[in-house]
Design an enzyme around this catalytic site. Structure first.
Site, PDB file in Angstrom:
ATOM      1  N   GLU A 146       0.736  -1.340   0.004  1.00 20.28           N
ATOM      2  CA  GLU A 146      -0.037   0.131   0.012  1.00 20.28           C
ATOM      3  C   GLU A 146       0.824   1.282   0.199  1.00 20.28           C
ATOM      4  O   GLU A 146       0.613   2.232  -0.639  1.00 20.28           O
ATOM      5  CB  GLU A 146      -0.971   0.085   1.289  1.00 20.28           C
ATOM      6  CG  GLU A 146      -1.822   1.327   1.498  1.00 20.28           C
ATOM      7  CD  GLU A 146      -1.928   1.816   2.819  1.00 20.28           C
ATOM      8  OE1 GLU A 146      -2.334   2.599   2.982  1.00 20.28           O
ATOM      9  OE2 GLU A 146      -1.879   0.750   3.745  1.00 20.28           O
ATOM     10  N   GLU A 186      -5.038   1.172  -3.162  1.00 22.83           N
ATOM     11  CA  GLU A 186      -3.632   1.644  -3.231  1.00 22.83           C
ATOM     12  C   GLU A 186      -2.632   0.242  -3.328  1.00 22.83           C
ATOM     13  O   GLU A 186      -1.695   0.367  -4.034  1.00 22.83           O
ATOM     14  CB  GLU A 186      -3.065   2.421  -1.949  1.00 22.83           C
ATOM     15  CG  GLU A 186      -3.983   3.830  -1.905  1.00 22.83           C
ATOM     16  CD  GLU A 186      -3.666   4.501  -0.531  1.00 22.83           C
ATOM     17  OE1 GLU A 186      -3.490   5.999  -0.876  1.00 22.83           O
ATOM     18  OE2 GLU A 186      -3.484   4.196   0.491  1.00 22.83           O
ATOM     19  N   ASP A 212       0.543   4.080  -3.073  1.00 25.16           N
ATOM     20  CA  ASP A 212       0.115   5.373  -2.655  1.00 25.16           C
ATOM     21  C   ASP A 212       1.169   6.249  -3.400  1.00 25.16           C
ATOM     22  O   ASP A 212       0.609   7.197  -4.184  1.00 25.16           O
ATOM     23  CB  ASP A 212       0.086   5.603  -1.240  1.00 25.16           C
ATOM     24  CG  ASP A 212       0.000   7.136  -0.836  1.00 25.16           C
ATOM     25  OD1 ASP A 212      -0.989   7.809  -1.277  1.00 25.16           O
ATOM     26  OD2 ASP A 212       0.896   7.766   0.039  1.00 25.16           O
ATOM     27  N   ASP A 262      -7.149   1.546   1.211  1.00 27.21           N
ATOM     28  CA  ASP A 262      -5.866   0.952   1.509  1.00 27.21           C
ATOM     29  C   ASP A 262      -5.798  -0.226   0.417  1.00 27.21           C
ATOM     30  O   ASP A 262      -4.809  -0.502  -0.139  1.00 27.21           O
ATOM     31  CB  ASP A 262      -5.852   0.242   2.992  1.00 27.21           C
ATOM     32  CG  ASP A 262      -5.669   1.328   3.967  1.00 27.21           C
ATOM     33  OD1 ASP A 262      -5.241   2.560   3.633  1.00 27.21           O
ATOM     34  OD2 ASP A 262      -5.768   0.980   5.130  1.00 27.21           O
TER      35      ASP A 262
END
EC number: 3.1.26.3
Length: 232
Positions: free
Chosen positions: A48, A124, A52, A121
């Protein structure tokens, strides 16, 4: 569940993971790992973190190129609207990612599968896994399908003023002449009302009212966008 996810991604997006373990990690929450201590599982947090950063970069690059006249402050606001929990959780839901998350029993009972923060989450982490498995091009193809069309649907209009959105919407296929003409000015000194008409290549599209000429132009642009998107 991961096998079903692989089949779904292949059928829906043409994505075939070379390393299914990355995909499994991206869709596994810590609670599931804790309930299966002997399976040597990993959960999504590290991937994650990468996803991101990848999304921040790709979205930044895309809007930088798409909006060449937009100043830094407006680019920042637009990116913030696109790269946020609310947007990512909606994308995850749209992609049906919620159906494939591996959760512990307690989290399942607590309704975590529909929790916006978890869905964000997972979106990502999926991007991070896709980037690790297949690289930049695969990620770009996916977000061009899932994220960028939302700009044309008005998802992020609140982050960019309506006049800018209308100009970008109309000029994708070449230059057009957009003009805002003041139709009337009324009201009182303390409560003025301006009415503006927006025309495109000389054709009347919409009108708008506001407490100033600028506000009326924004309203006219907003109404024009709504009308043009309905007609599309």
């Amino acid at each position: 569940m991961i096998t079903q996810l692989q089949d779904y991604l292949a059928k829906t997006y043409g994505i075939h993971f070379n390393n299914p373990a990355l995909l499994a990690e991206a869709f596994t929450q810590a609670s599931y790992v804790n309930e299966h201590p002997h399976e040597n599982l990993k959960y999504y947090e590290r991937i994650e973190f990468l996803g991101d950063a990848v999304l921040q970069l790709f979205v930044s690059e895309y809007i930088y190129r798409r909006y060449p006249e937009l100043p830094q402050g407006k680019l920042t606001r637009l990116r913030a609207a696109m790269v946020c929990e609310d947007s990512f959780s909606k994308f995850a839901k749209e992609c049906h990612f919620d159906q494939y998350i591996r959760l512990g029993k307690g989290e399942e009972m607590a309704g975590a599968r529909n929790r916006a923060s978890l869905l964000c989450d997972i979106f990502e982490s999926f991007i991070g896994a896709l980037y690790l498995d297949q690289g930049r091009q695969a990620v770009e193809q996916f977000i061009q399908t899932v994220i960028f069309p939302k700009l044309d649907l008005g998802w992020f209009d609140h982050a960019v003023d309506a006049k800018t959105s209308l100009q970008e919407f109309l000029q994708r296929n070449g230059d057009v002449a957009i003009e805002y003409d003041l139709l009337s000015e009324g009201g009182t000194e303390n409560d003025p009302v301006f009415e503006v008409e927006v025309t495109v290549d000389g054709k009347k599209v919409a009108t708008g009212q506001g407490s100033s000429k600028k506000h009326a132009e924004m309203e006219a642009a907003k109404h024009a966008l709504e009308k043009l998107r309905m007609d599309k």
